[in-house]
Design a protein around this motif. Structure first.
Motif, mmCIF file in Angstrom:
data_model
loop_
_atom_site.group_PDB
_atom_site.id
_atom_site.type_symbol
_atom_site.label_atom_id
_atom_site.label_comp_id
_atom_site.label_asym_id
_atom_site.label_seq_id
_atom_site.Cartn_x
_atom_site.Cartn_y
_atom_site.Cartn_z
ATOM 1 N N MET A 20 -7.712 -3.937 79.884
ATOM 2 C CA MET A 20 -6.668 -4.675 79.597
ATOM 3 C C MET A 20 -5.916 -6.029 79.872
ATOM 4 O O MET A 20 -5.780 -6.718 78.849
ATOM 5 N N VAL A 21 -6.536 -6.298 80.754
ATOM 6 C CA VAL A 21 -6.646 -7.627 81.140
ATOM 7 C C VAL A 21 -7.627 -8.495 80.456
ATOM 8 O O VAL A 21 -6.995 -9.706 79.939
ATOM 9 N N VAL A 22 -8.562 -8.303 80.529
ATOM 10 C CA VAL A 22 -9.387 -8.627 79.289
ATOM 11 C C VAL A 22 -8.635 -8.714 77.658
ATOM 12 O O VAL A 22 -9.406 -9.965 77.435
ATOM 13 N N GLU A 23 -8.840 -7.705 77.472
ATOM 14 C CA GLU A 23 -8.230 -8.079 76.034
ATOM 15 C C GLU A 23 -7.051 -8.902 75.841
ATOM 16 O O GLU A 23 -6.910 -9.947 75.189
ATOM 17 N N ILE A 24 -6.365 -8.877 77.425
ATOM 18 C CA ILE A 24 -5.521 -9.546 76.382
ATOM 19 C C ILE A 24 -5.678 -11.276 76.886
ATOM 20 O O ILE A 24 -5.094 -12.408 75.812
ATOM 21 N N THR A 25 -6.226 -11.685 77.989
ATOM 22 C CA THR A 25 -6.715 -12.656 78.205
ATOM 23 C C THR A 25 -8.042 -13.821 77.164
ATOM 24 O O THR A 25 -8.355 -14.620 76.596
ATOM 25 N N ASN A 26 -8.727 -12.382 76.514
ATOM 26 C CA ASN A 26 -10.615 -13.016 76.343
ATOM 27 C C ASN A 26 -11.224 -13.302 76.898
ATOM 28 O O ASN A 26 -11.732 -14.124 76.467
ATOM 29 N N ASP A 27 -11.032 -12.795 78.355
ATOM 30 C CA ASP A 27 -11.439 -13.674 79.959
ATOM 31 C C ASP A 27 -13.092 -12.823 80.448
ATOM 32 O O ASP A 27 -12.712 -12.009 81.105
ATOM 33 N N VAL A 28 -14.275 -12.471 79.294
ATOM 34 C CA VAL A 28 -14.882 -11.719 79.799
ATOM 35 C C VAL A 28 -16.256 -12.200 80.768
ATOM 36 O O VAL A 28 -16.208 -11.238 81.444
ATOM 37 N N GLN A 29 -15.944 -12.890 81.250
ATOM 38 C CA GLN A 29 -16.675 -13.901 82.285
ATOM 39 C C GLN A 29 -15.653 -13.239 83.743
ATOM 40 O O GLN A 29 -16.352 -12.538 84.904
ATOM 41 N N SER A 30 -14.425 -12.789 83.828
ATOM 42 C CA SER A 30 -13.997 -12.519 85.268
ATOM 43 C C SER A 30 -12.951 -10.957 85.284
ATOM 44 O O SER A 30 -13.172 -10.505 86.055
ATOM 45 N N LEU A 31 -14.315 -10.701 83.964
ATOM 46 C CA LEU A 31 -13.698 -8.452 83.913
ATOM 47 C C LEU A 31 -14.968 -8.385 84.707
ATOM 48 O O LEU A 31 -14.306 -7.600 85.988
ATOM 49 N N LEU A 32 -16.556 -8.549 86.148
ATOM 50 C CA LEU A 32 -16.461 -8.119 87.249
ATOM 51 C C LEU A 32 -15.595 -8.278 88.522
ATOM 52 O O LEU A 32 -15.049 -7.538 89.086
ATOM 53 N N LEU A 33 -15.196 -9.255 88.466
ATOM 54 C CA LEU A 33 -14.052 -9.934 89.179
ATOM 55 C C LEU A 33 -12.409 -9.131 89.666
ATOM 56 O O LEU A 33 -12.359 -8.550 90.510
ATOM 57 N N ILE A 34 -12.358 -8.885 87.975
ATOM 58 C CA ILE A 34 -11.187 -7.301 87.882
ATOM 59 C C ILE A 34 -11.323 -6.663 88.257
ATOM 60 O O ILE A 34 -10.896 -6.124 88.882
ATOM 61 N N MET A 35 -12.323 -5.900 87.784
ATOM 62 C CA MET A 35 -12.736 -4.286 88.242
ATOM 63 C C MET A 35 -13.046 -4.644 89.705
ATOM 64 O O MET A 35 -12.801 -3.089 89.965
ATOM 65 N N LEU A 36 -13.836 -5.002 90.347
ATOM 66 C CA LEU A 36 -14.087 -5.289 91.828
ATOM 67 C C LEU A 36 -12.579 -5.261 92.834
ATOM 68 O O LEU A 36 -11.902 -4.558 93.229
ATOM 69 N N ALA A 37 -10.945 -6.013 91.869
ATOM 70 C CA ALA A 37 -10.162 -6.287 92.496
ATOM 71 C C ALA A 37 -8.957 -4.281 92.008
ATOM 72 O O ALA A 37 -8.375 -4.041 93.072
ATOM 73 N N VAL A 38 -9.292 -4.430 90.815
ATOM 74 C CA VAL A 38 -8.752 -3.060 91.046
ATOM 75 C C VAL A 38 -9.495 -1.778 92.236
ATOM 76 O O VAL A 38 -8.526 -1.273 92.261
ATOM 77 N N MET A 39 -11.013 -1.987 91.991
ATOM 78 C CA MET A 39 -11.547 -0.695 92.901
ATOM 79 C C MET A 39 -10.606 -1.235 94.546
ATOM 80 O O MET A 39 -10.430 0.156 95.166
ATOM 81 N N VAL A 40 -10.789 -2.063 94.258
ATOM 82 C CA VAL A 40 -10.346 -2.268 95.817
ATOM 83 C C VAL A 40 -8.984 -2.318 96.294
ATOM 84 O O VAL A 40 -8.047 -1.401 97.308
ATOM 85 N N ALA A 41 -7.965 -2.634 95.322
ATOM 86 C CA ALA A 41 -6.658 -2.328 94.954
ATOM 87 C C ALA A 41 -6.437 -0.841 95.281
ATOM 88 O O ALA A 41 -5.600 0.104 96.088
ATOM 89 N N LYS A 42 -7.314 0.663 95.018
ATOM 90 C CA LYS A 42 -6.862 2.024 94.530
ATOM 91 C C LYS A 42 -7.468 2.170 96.512
ATOM 92 O O LYS A 42 -6.521 3.311 96.195
ATOM 93 N N MET A 43 -9.168 1.845 96.754
ATOM 94 C CA MET A 43 -9.641 1.893 98.123
ATOM 95 C C MET A 43 -8.220 2.150 99.026
ATOM 96 O O MET A 43 -7.665 3.059 99.948
ATOM 97 N N VAL A 44 -7.448 0.372 99.162
ATOM 98 C CA VAL A 44 -6.562 0.400 99.873
ATOM 99 C C VAL A 44 -5.439 1.432 99.778
ATOM 100 O O VAL A 44 -4.058 1.474 100.975
ATOM 101 N N GLY A 45 -4.770 1.977 98.680
ATOM 102 C CA GLY A 45 -3.772 2.057 98.181
ATOM 103 C C GLY A 45 -4.519 4.462 99.194
ATOM 104 O O GLY A 45 -3.368 4.688 99.716
ATOM 105 N N ASP A 46 -5.472 4.490 98.374
ATOM 106 C CA ASP A 46 -5.271 6.088 98.588
ATOM 107 C C ASP A 46 -5.596 6.167 100.242
ATOM 108 O O ASP A 46 -5.738 6.826 101.244
ATOM 109 N N PHE A 47 -5.988 5.268 100.972
ATOM 110 C CA PHE A 47 -6.143 5.165 102.280
ATOM 111 C C PHE A 47 -4.572 4.934 103.096
ATOM 112 O O PHE A 47 -4.251 5.642 104.357
ATOM 113 N N PHE A 48 -3.785 4.788 102.457
ATOM 114 C CA PHE A 48 -2.069 4.398 103.236
ATOM 115 C C PHE A 48 -1.877 5.570 102.742
ATOM 116 O O PHE A 48 -0.853 5.722 103.506
ATOM 117 N N SER A 49 -1.691 5.542 101.810
ATOM 118 C CA SER A 49 -0.939 7.249 100.924
ATOM 119 C C SER A 49 -1.612 7.804 100.352
ATOM 120 O O SER A 49 -2.230 7.729 99.893
#
Length: 254
Positions: A1-30
């Protein structure tokens, strides 16, 4: 969704990495919201793999059998069931299904034939024309059985009417002389496992097939217990296996 809004394909890898890290941190604490809702609503959800611990060590369920977690006090029905007894059973219990037993031959013992659901029994009791009087033998006429569509429902159409019928069947003496033939209506493809069957494989079968009840039989195919979804939940499963692992008293073998 962020890629479609910004039309910035170059940031796709960083966005996916940030989402995965956020999910792992959230699952670890709760725990996840989905898991929390399941526990809050007391829904008996089974995990893919059972995690049962005893004294901080994970138990190997291959070392246990189905008899270790089954409920041994089983209410069974017969192919030829009395109307008053059947009505009393439904009124006094809340079980969702029952094993059905019968004799393959007159001189044989009662063995497992299949299962029947509570809703199906309720629908059968609403049709008095299928009741038959007591006979000297166990033969029944198979004329005009109810159709599959008529007894297979998701919920009772009139629960108040059923309560009145159950009260009448249990109090009126004439229904003690009437019987019903359950053979055309039982699920003859119902799963069953032997008492010594591996608990790990029992869990896999139960979860993979989405069962609600699993009948446990002995070597002669006689019903000795039943396993429900709640019996395989982590806490009840751990409690029952802890009893199997607890040291026996000194005079237990006397």
């Amino acid at each position: 969704m962020v890629v479609e809004i910004t039309n910035d394909v170059q940031s796709l890898l960083l966005i996916m990495l940030a989402v995965m890290v956020a999910k792992m941190v959230g699952d670890f604490f709760s725990a996840s919201l989905y898991s929390s809702l399941l526990r809050l609503k007391c829904i008996p959800y089974l995990d893919v793999e059972p995690f049962v611990h005893h004294r901080r060590e994970r138990l190997n369920l291959e070392l246990f059998s189905a008899r270790d977690v089954m409920e041994p006090h089983v209410r069974v029905l017969h192919l030829r069931e009395n109307i008053a007894s059947l009505a009393w059973l439904l009124a006094s219990t809340s079980h969702g299904g029952f094993p059905v037993v019968g004799r393959p031959k007159p001189d044989h013992a009662q063995v497992f034939q299949g299962t029947i659901k509570r809703l199906e029994l309720c629908m059968l009791l609403e049709n008095e024309h299928i009741f038959e009087p007591e006979t000297s033998n166990e033969s029944f006429s198979f004329s005009h059985p109810l159709t599959y569509e008529k007894i297979t429902v998701e919920k009772l159409p009139k629960p108040s009417r059923l309560a009145v019928l159950l009260n009448r069947y249990t109090t009126d003496p004439r229904y003690q002389q009437l019987f019903i033939n359950l053979e055309p209506y039982i699920n003859k493809s119902a799963m069953s496992v032997q008492a010594h069957f591996s608990l790990q494989r029992t869990y896999i079968i139960f979860r993979t097939l989405g069962l609600r009840h699993l009948t446990v039989v002995d070597l002669q195919n006689r019903v000795v217990g039943v396993i429900t979804r709640k019996d395989l939940m982590p806490l009840p499963l751990e409690e029952r296996l802890r009893l199997q692992l607890s040291p026996q008293s000194p005079d237990a073998g006397e």
